[in-house]
Design a protein around this motif. Sequence first.
Motif, PDB file in Angstrom:
ATOM      1  N   ARG A  43     -19.832  13.828 -25.203  1.00 24.58           N
ATOM      2  CA  ARG A  43     -20.818  12.872 -24.680  1.00 24.58           C
ATOM      3  C   ARG A  43     -20.408  11.436 -24.973  1.00 24.58           C
ATOM      4  NH1 ARG A  43     -27.344  12.734 -26.039  1.00 24.58           N
ATOM      5  NH2 ARG A  43     -27.792  10.823 -24.847  1.00 24.58           N
ATOM      6  N   THR A  44     -20.034  11.157 -26.228  1.00 27.61           N
ATOM      7  CA  THR A  44     -19.652   9.787 -26.559  1.00 27.61           C
ATOM      8  C   THR A  44     -18.350   9.401 -25.874  1.00 27.61           C
ATOM      9  OG1 THR A  44     -18.557  10.524 -28.605  1.00 27.61           O
ATOM     10  CG2 THR A  44     -20.858   9.824 -28.773  1.00 27.61           C
ATOM     11  N   GLU A  62     -19.289   8.296 -22.427  1.00 29.54           N
ATOM     12  CA  GLU A  62     -19.908   6.972 -22.479  1.00 29.54           C
ATOM     13  C   GLU A  62     -18.838   5.894 -22.617  1.00 29.54           C
ATOM     14  OE1 GLU A  62     -22.792   6.630 -25.542  1.00 29.54           O
ATOM     15  OE2 GLU A  62     -24.033   8.277 -24.810  1.00 29.54           O
ATOM     16  N   ARG A  63     -17.881   6.115 -23.491  1.00 35.34           N
ATOM     17  CA  ARG A  63     -16.839   5.110 -23.726  1.00 35.34           C
ATOM     18  C   ARG A  63     -15.940   4.947 -22.503  1.00 35.34           C
ATOM     19  NH1 ARG A  63     -15.638   7.243 -29.906  1.00 35.34           N
ATOM     20  NH2 ARG A  63     -17.689   6.619 -30.723  1.00 35.34           N
ATOM     21  N   ARG A  81     -16.876   5.314 -19.408  1.00 38.76           N
ATOM     22  CA  ARG A  81     -17.650   4.521 -18.449  1.00 38.76           C
ATOM     23  C   ARG A  81     -17.668   3.047 -18.844  1.00 38.76           C
ATOM     24  NH1 ARG A  81     -22.725   8.791 -17.948  1.00 38.76           N
ATOM     25  NH2 ARG A  81     -21.796  10.113 -16.330  1.00 38.76           N
ATOM     26  N   ARG A  82     -17.829   2.784 -20.121  1.00 39.93           N
ATOM     27  CA  ARG A  82     -17.835   1.401 -20.591  1.00 39.93           C
ATOM     28  C   ARG A  82     -16.508   0.717 -20.286  1.00 39.93           C
ATOM     29  NH1 ARG A  82     -19.362   1.142 -26.736  1.00 39.93           N
ATOM     30  NH2 ARG A  82     -18.554  -0.962 -26.406  1.00 39.93           N
TER      31      ARG A  82
END
Length: 264
Positions: free
Chosen positions: A235-236, A239-240, A242-243
């Motif tokens: 999950r993280t 997120e990273r 996408r960032r």
Amino acid sequence: MEPLPDQPLPGVCWLHGTRGSNVYLVRTGDGLALIDTGFADSAPAILRAIQALALPLHGILLTHRHRDHTGAAAAIAAATGAPIIAGAGDCRLRDGRLVLRSGIGRTHPLRIVGAFLRRRPAPVPVAVAVEAPAEVLPGIRAIPVPGHTPGSLCFVTADPAAAFVGDLVISHNGELTRSLRWANHDDARYLQSIRDFAEIAPPAGFPGHGTPILQGFDASLRVLAELPRRPLTPRTALERTRRLAAFSRMFAARRLPGRQPPPQ
């Protein structure tokens, strides 16, 4: 007619027409201080803004050495005669002159590859290398915050009470986040710098990327300073990713009047 920069606080201008990092002009004494410069092709927009404000430029203040913050520094210094002020840890001697160490942030993978395929930019001459907290221009103090780079600085103004923090934190539409662990030169020192600066931060904060926070920056920074790093999970990791993708898109876009930087 060139649009005037946004003025989120009295005496603080957030420039249009720049790429890379946010670029700010701040009143100091009877003139201006430029905080960061974006990429090299931001120079014309910066010079137009200085001309529109009709005040002399007293200094070019660099939060750290990465090229998205310093690319236009040498050109602006040559055009205006303003001295460049940077953190000592980001400087070195070259042929007897103090210059900025060239660098590209680790979150810019395509630009890192590109740097090997083209000639390095001209050296950026540094007039003042900051090693400890000090007033570098009237009403502006430089505070070392090492970690993202060895010589990272924050600049704190007395009136208005505001902090210009470079990549100490990133603002996602007002929500503060930290640089990724692998984007920092020394992550443990970076996290300590956030904790230390949180103790003296003013209510308004102007990050190098994302939207300024005009109220509550100090409180938000104290909350962020207490959060541990999250472990890497699927999950993280998503997120990273996408960032990073949004962050890369931001570099290609110029900041336009009425348009906020895209979320990172």
